[in-house]
Design a protein around this motif. Structure first.
Motif, PDB file in Angstrom:
ATOM      1  N   GLY A  71       0.799  -1.351  -0.024  1.00 55.49           N
ATOM      2  CA  GLY A  71      -0.235   0.124   0.063  1.00 55.49           C
ATOM      3  C   GLY A  71       0.710   1.236   0.117  1.00 55.49           C
ATOM      4  N   SER A  72       0.236   2.287   0.288  1.00 58.68           N
ATOM      5  CA  SER A  72       0.823   3.801   0.138  1.00 58.68           C
ATOM      6  C   SER A  72       1.381   3.958   1.675  1.00 58.68           C
ATOM      7  CB  SER A  72      -0.218   4.796  -0.076  1.00 58.68           C
ATOM      8  OG  SER A  72      -1.121   4.828   1.096  1.00 58.68           O
ATOM      9  N   LEU A  73       2.373   5.133   1.628  1.00 62.56           N
ATOM     10  CA  LEU A  73       2.894   5.434   2.821  1.00 62.56           C
ATOM     11  C   LEU A  73       1.579   5.830   4.121  1.00 62.56           C
ATOM     12  CD1 LEU A  73       5.407   6.300   4.540  1.00 62.56           C
ATOM     13  CD2 LEU A  73       5.311   8.620   3.772  1.00 62.56           C
ATOM     14  N   GLU A  74       0.702   6.473   3.482  1.00 66.59           N
ATOM     15  CA  GLU A  74      -0.449   6.727   4.315  1.00 66.59           C
ATOM     16  C   GLU A  74      -1.211   5.521   4.863  1.00 66.59           C
ATOM     17  OE1 GLU A  74      -0.156   8.101   1.265  1.00 66.59           O
ATOM     18  OE2 GLU A  74       0.934   9.920   1.845  1.00 66.59           O
ATOM     19  N   GLN A  75      -1.265   4.525   3.974  1.00 64.66           N
ATOM     20  CA  GLN A  75      -1.962   3.374   4.568  1.00 64.66           C
ATOM     21  C   GLN A  75      -1.073   2.641   5.625  1.00 64.66           C
ATOM     22  OE1 GLN A  75      -2.668   1.539   0.640  1.00 64.66           O
ATOM     23  NE2 GLN A  75      -5.119   1.770   0.913  1.00 64.66           N
ATOM     24  N   ALA A  76       0.061   2.526   5.332  1.00 54.62           N
ATOM     25  CA  ALA A  76       1.303   2.035   6.364  1.00 54.62           C
ATOM     26  C   ALA A  76       1.190   2.840   7.748  1.00 54.62           C
ATOM     27  CB  ALA A  76       2.613   2.159   5.624  1.00 54.62           C
ATOM     28  N   GLU A  77       1.071   4.224   7.493  1.00 53.88           N
ATOM     29  CA  GLU A  77       1.046   4.802   8.786  1.00 53.88           C
ATOM     30  C   GLU A  77      -0.269   4.836   9.556  1.00 53.88           C
ATOM     31  OE1 GLU A  77       1.973   9.111   6.950  1.00 53.88           O
ATOM     32  OE2 GLU A  77       4.016   8.525   7.403  1.00 53.88           O
ATOM     33  N   GLN A  78      -1.433   4.388   8.629  1.00 53.03           N
ATOM     34  CA  GLN A  78      -2.846   4.341   9.381  1.00 53.03           C
ATOM     35  C   GLN A  78      -2.707   2.942  10.045  1.00 53.03           C
ATOM     36  OE1 GLN A  78      -5.879   4.017   6.226  1.00 53.03           O
ATOM     37  NE2 GLN A  78      -7.578   4.043   7.827  1.00 53.03           N
ATOM     38  N   VAL A  79      -2.136   1.830   9.742  1.00 51.06           N
ATOM     39  CA  VAL A  79      -2.322   0.716  10.509  1.00 51.06           C
ATOM     40  C   VAL A  79      -1.193   0.636  11.647  1.00 51.06           C
ATOM     41  CG1 VAL A  79      -3.306  -0.693   8.591  1.00 51.06           C
ATOM     42  CG2 VAL A  79      -1.022  -0.701   8.786  1.00 51.06           C
ATOM     43  N   ILE A  80      -0.190   1.419  11.324  1.00 44.56           N
ATOM     44  CA  ILE A  80       0.724   1.487  12.492  1.00 44.56           C
ATOM     45  C   ILE A  80       0.240   2.514  13.431  1.00 44.56           C
ATOM     46  CG2 ILE A  80       3.130   2.750  12.980  1.00 44.56           C
ATOM     47  CD1 ILE A  80       3.949   1.918  10.287  1.00 44.56           C
ATOM     48  N   ALA A  81      -0.390   3.323  13.220  1.00 47.82           N
ATOM     49  CA  ALA A  81      -1.117   4.241  14.097  1.00 47.82           C
ATOM     50  C   ALA A  81      -2.012   3.297  15.046  1.00 47.82           C
ATOM     51  CB  ALA A  81      -1.935   5.333  13.570  1.00 47.82           C
ATOM     52  N   MET A  82      -2.663   2.389  14.496  1.00 52.53           N
ATOM     53  CA  MET A  82      -3.551   1.356  15.139  1.00 52.53           C
ATOM     54  C   MET A  82      -2.817   0.200  15.710  1.00 52.53           C
ATOM     55  SD  MET A  82      -6.321   0.825  12.064  1.00 52.53           S
ATOM     56  CE  MET A  82      -7.504  -0.500  12.794  1.00 52.53           C
ATOM     57  N   GLY A  83      -1.489   0.200  16.048  1.00 50.37           N
ATOM     58  CA  GLY A  83      -0.752  -0.543  16.726  1.00 50.37           C
ATOM     59  C   GLY A  83      -0.275  -1.796  15.886  1.00 50.37           C
ATOM     60  N   HIS A  84      -0.472  -1.876  14.574  1.00 51.32           N
ATOM     61  CA  HIS A  84      -0.296  -2.828  13.699  1.00 51.32           C
ATOM     62  C   HIS A  84       1.200  -2.703  13.082  1.00 51.32           C
ATOM     63  CE1 HIS A  84      -4.239  -4.444  14.345  1.00 51.32           C
ATOM     64  NE2 HIS A  84      -4.639  -3.121  14.066  1.00 51.32           N
ATOM     65  N   LEU A  85       1.688  -3.843  12.462  1.00 52.39           N
ATOM     66  CA  LEU A  85       2.751  -3.780  11.987  1.00 52.39           C
ATOM     67  C   LEU A  85       2.796  -4.191  10.353  1.00 52.39           C
ATOM     68  CD1 LEU A  85       4.868  -5.908  14.065  1.00 52.39           C
ATOM     69  CD2 LEU A  85       5.097  -3.466  14.133  1.00 52.39           C
TER      70      LEU A  85
END
Ligand SMILES: [Zn+2]
Length: 287
Positions: free
Chosen positions: A188-202
């Motif tokens: 995915g995009s950087l935004e999508q990566a940041e989104q799931v990381i913010a949710m506590g995922h990797l």
């Protein structure tokens, strides 16, 4: 030292030279391999391999693409398999809308699929839409059941997501504090990566980071925090350059790590140390 976090060692591709595959991984510094189940049978084979080979661990789960073959109850056998101390996660599970029944049926009939935005006109089309709906609902149901099992067992989940981003996040939402996931083979995009990381995922990256046309993913791997991703091959698929088109194997995890190190301008040792620590915190190696 590297951990290969996503391999399909139970696939027949590895049967002829399994010991060599494990040896080459070890020689490349890939000291632990997580083999990922995609059905109850595949998960059972994964556990068997993990019990036989000290370097191999298992994740057990049911892949969304195979839900039409799923027995009514896949959770009971998975729960039974999870009793093995070699099981370190649940998965792969998730949502995959890439091969919807209507698309597959249309391919077979060699007719064009009408956009869903168009009104369904024929009975066939209506039927196809109903079937797609049932297929998606069954995927979501199995995904939820596996998240529940993960929560029950105190394990994290390996998530497969394809063409189903919003629905995947919607299913995950209620599990926020209970289960963490890794979005494997992240594309995915950087935004999508940041989104799931913010949710506590990797997230985790495959050999795609070595591809000529993998610049976007490579860029994401260079820009997210160093401690928020892991490395994998998804072997036998997605062999990195210079093995493209051949069978991938866990030893190639090193090539994936080297590509990300180069993209970030740091050393392989730094990538190895941090991704290994991340994997050790995410997967339950000691049970
Ligand atoms: Zn996989």
């Amino acid at each position: 030292m590297l951990i290969e976090t996503h391999a399909h060692l139970d696939y027949p591709d590895f049967a002829p030279d399994f010991d060599d595959v494990v040896r080459r991984a070890n020689e490349a510094g890939v000291t632990r391999i997580i083999t990922i189940g995609t059905s109850v049978e595949s998960s059972r084979r994964a556990v068997e391999l993990a019990e036989k080979y000290p370097a191999v661990y298992a994740a057990i789960g049911f892949h969304p693409s195979y839900v039409e073959e799923a027995a009514e109850d896949v959770i009971s056998p998975l729960r039974e398999l999870a009793k093995s101390p070699r099981v370190v996660a649940i998965g792969e599970t998730g949502l995959d809308y890439h091969h919807l029944p209507s698309v597959e049926a249309a391919k077979q009939k060699n007719v064009q699929v009408f956009s869903r935005a168009l009104q369904a006109e024929t009975e066939d089309e209506v039927e196809a839409q109903v079937r797609d709906g049932a297929y998606k609902a069954r995927q979501a149901e199995l995904f939820e059941q596996q998240l529940d099992l993960a929560a029950e067992l105190g394990l994290n989940v390996v998530i497969h997501q394809r063409d189903a981003w919003d629905d995947t996040l919607a299913v995950l939402e209620p599990y926020q504090t209970k289960v963490r996931g890794v979005f494997h083979c992240f594309g995915g995009s950087l935004e999508q990566a940041e989104q799931v990381i913010a949710m506590g995922h990797l997230v985790s990256f495959t050999g795609i980071v070595t591809f000529k046309n993998g610049a976007a993913v490579r860029d994401v791997s260079a820009r997210i925090p160093l401690d928020k991703f892991m490395v994998e091959t998804d072997c036998p698929y997605l062999a990195p350059v210079p093995y493209r088109g051949k069978r991938a194997e866990p030893a190639h995890t090193r090539i994936v790590a080297e590509a990300i190190a180069a993209a970030r301008g740091i050393t392989l040792e730094q990538i190895a140390a941090v991704t290994t620590a991340t994997a050790e915190a995410f997967f339950k190696f000691e049970r």
